[in-house]
Scaffold this motif. Sequence first.
Motif, PDB file in Angstrom:
ATOM      1  N   ALA A 141       5.640   9.734   4.682  1.00 44.05           N
ATOM      2  CA  ALA A 141       6.420   8.866   4.033  1.00 44.05           C
ATOM      3  C   ALA A 141       7.246   7.934   4.908  1.00 44.05           C
ATOM      4  O   ALA A 141       7.590   6.815   4.536  1.00 44.05           O
ATOM      5  N   ASP A 142       7.774   8.362   5.973  1.00 44.15           N
ATOM      6  CA  ASP A 142       8.284   7.441   6.945  1.00 44.15           C
ATOM      7  C   ASP A 142       7.459   6.340   7.550  1.00 44.15           C
ATOM      8  O   ASP A 142       7.805   5.256   7.566  1.00 44.15           O
ATOM      9  N   TYR A 143       6.201   6.708   7.799  1.00 43.21           N
ATOM     10  CA  TYR A 143       5.335   5.750   8.357  1.00 43.21           C
ATOM     11  C   TYR A 143       4.930   4.685   7.388  1.00 43.21           C
ATOM     12  O   TYR A 143       5.001   3.571   8.038  1.00 43.21           O
ATOM     13  N   VAL A 144       4.414   4.979   6.236  1.00 43.00           N
ATOM     14  CA  VAL A 144       3.911   4.011   5.272  1.00 43.00           C
ATOM     15  C   VAL A 144       5.084   3.025   5.036  1.00 43.00           C
ATOM     16  O   VAL A 144       5.019   2.040   4.812  1.00 43.00           O
ATOM     17  N   SER A 145       6.411   3.493   4.997  1.00 39.98           N
ATOM     18  CA  SER A 145       7.458   2.554   4.588  1.00 39.98           C
ATOM     19  C   SER A 145       7.609   1.731   5.490  1.00 39.98           C
ATOM     20  O   SER A 145       8.368   0.339   5.100  1.00 39.98           O
ATOM     21  N   ARG A 146       7.096   1.674   6.699  1.00 39.25           N
ATOM     22  CA  ARG A 146       7.414   0.641   7.663  1.00 39.25           C
ATOM     23  C   ARG A 146       6.499  -0.696   7.597  1.00 39.25           C
ATOM     24  O   ARG A 146       6.676  -1.588   8.144  1.00 39.25           O
ATOM     25  N   PHE A 147       5.615  -0.581   6.782  1.00 38.95           N
ATOM     26  CA  PHE A 147       4.437  -1.532   6.601  1.00 38.95           C
ATOM     27  C   PHE A 147       4.715  -2.299   5.122  1.00 38.95           C
ATOM     28  O   PHE A 147       4.426  -3.420   5.295  1.00 38.95           O
ATOM     29  N   HIS A 148       4.570  -1.541   4.087  1.00 41.85           N
ATOM     30  CA  HIS A 148       4.642  -2.219   2.881  1.00 41.85           C
ATOM     31  C   HIS A 148       5.255  -1.190   1.742  1.00 41.85           C
ATOM     32  O   HIS A 148       4.937   0.040   1.763  1.00 41.85           O
ATOM     33  N   PRO A 149       6.250  -1.837   0.949  1.00 41.05           N
ATOM     34  CA  PRO A 149       6.785  -0.876  -0.216  1.00 41.05           C
ATOM     35  C   PRO A 149       5.685  -0.249  -1.012  1.00 41.05           C
ATOM     36  O   PRO A 149       6.230   0.739  -1.631  1.00 41.05           O
ATOM     37  N   ARG A 150       4.572  -0.606  -1.194  1.00 43.13           N
ATOM     38  CA  ARG A 150       3.557  -0.097  -2.015  1.00 43.13           C
ATOM     39  C   ARG A 150       2.462   0.601  -1.480  1.00 43.13           C
ATOM     40  O   ARG A 150       1.547   1.118  -1.984  1.00 43.13           O
TER      41      ARG A 150
END
Length: 224
Positions: A141-150
């Motif tokens: 959850a923390d990791y993917v939020s750094r790249f793109h909101p979707r």
Amino acid sequence: MIRVVRIASLVLALLLGGLWAFAWLGRSPNEPIADAFLRRIAALTGMEMPAPSAGGIQLAQGVALGGPFTLVDHTGRTVTDRDFAGRAVLLYFGYAYCPDVCPTELGTIAAALDAMGPAGERVTPVFITIDPERDTQAALADYVSRFHPRMVGLTGTPEQIAQAARAYRVYYAKVRPRDMGDYLMDHSSFIYFIGPDGRVRSLFRPETTPEAIAGAVAAQLRAL
């Protein structure tokens, strides 16, 4: 006899050189010269090989990637391949502790979607970890939020991850460098473009530019 072999070798070299030049002159925008050359060879031999899409590797006839999987997303929800039916996907396999290539390729996916403008809304970015031991739901959850909101992060049991990786022919293995206390993951690094029908339409090599991916995906979406 030696003279015949030399003449045959010369003719073959001239033929291949001519085909290479013909492929270079007739290739599509952003199409690698090697892919264009193979396409010309296929045309001469009567093989059916579709032209590679700009910026990506088109799968040859009879080669299939992908398949059913059951994983858990970064919100804790159970997700299967059926949840993406009817949606185009840009998929990448990697891990959150990756020091270089994974963040680079995920950043490329995000930049490609942004470059597509409104058309990018039709594509869902998906990240499947190959390191479920450390990539928990909260970590993803923390990791993917750094790249793109979707961007959707997916993890699961080691067996579930192995099944998904086999379906997409992803190589991965744990390695432990001597000078480091923690381990790294050695893995293949391709971005998969999956059409709304669930078929893998093309692969993008590491370091493909966001512009090339955006152009290839947009063109395929228009053709669907």
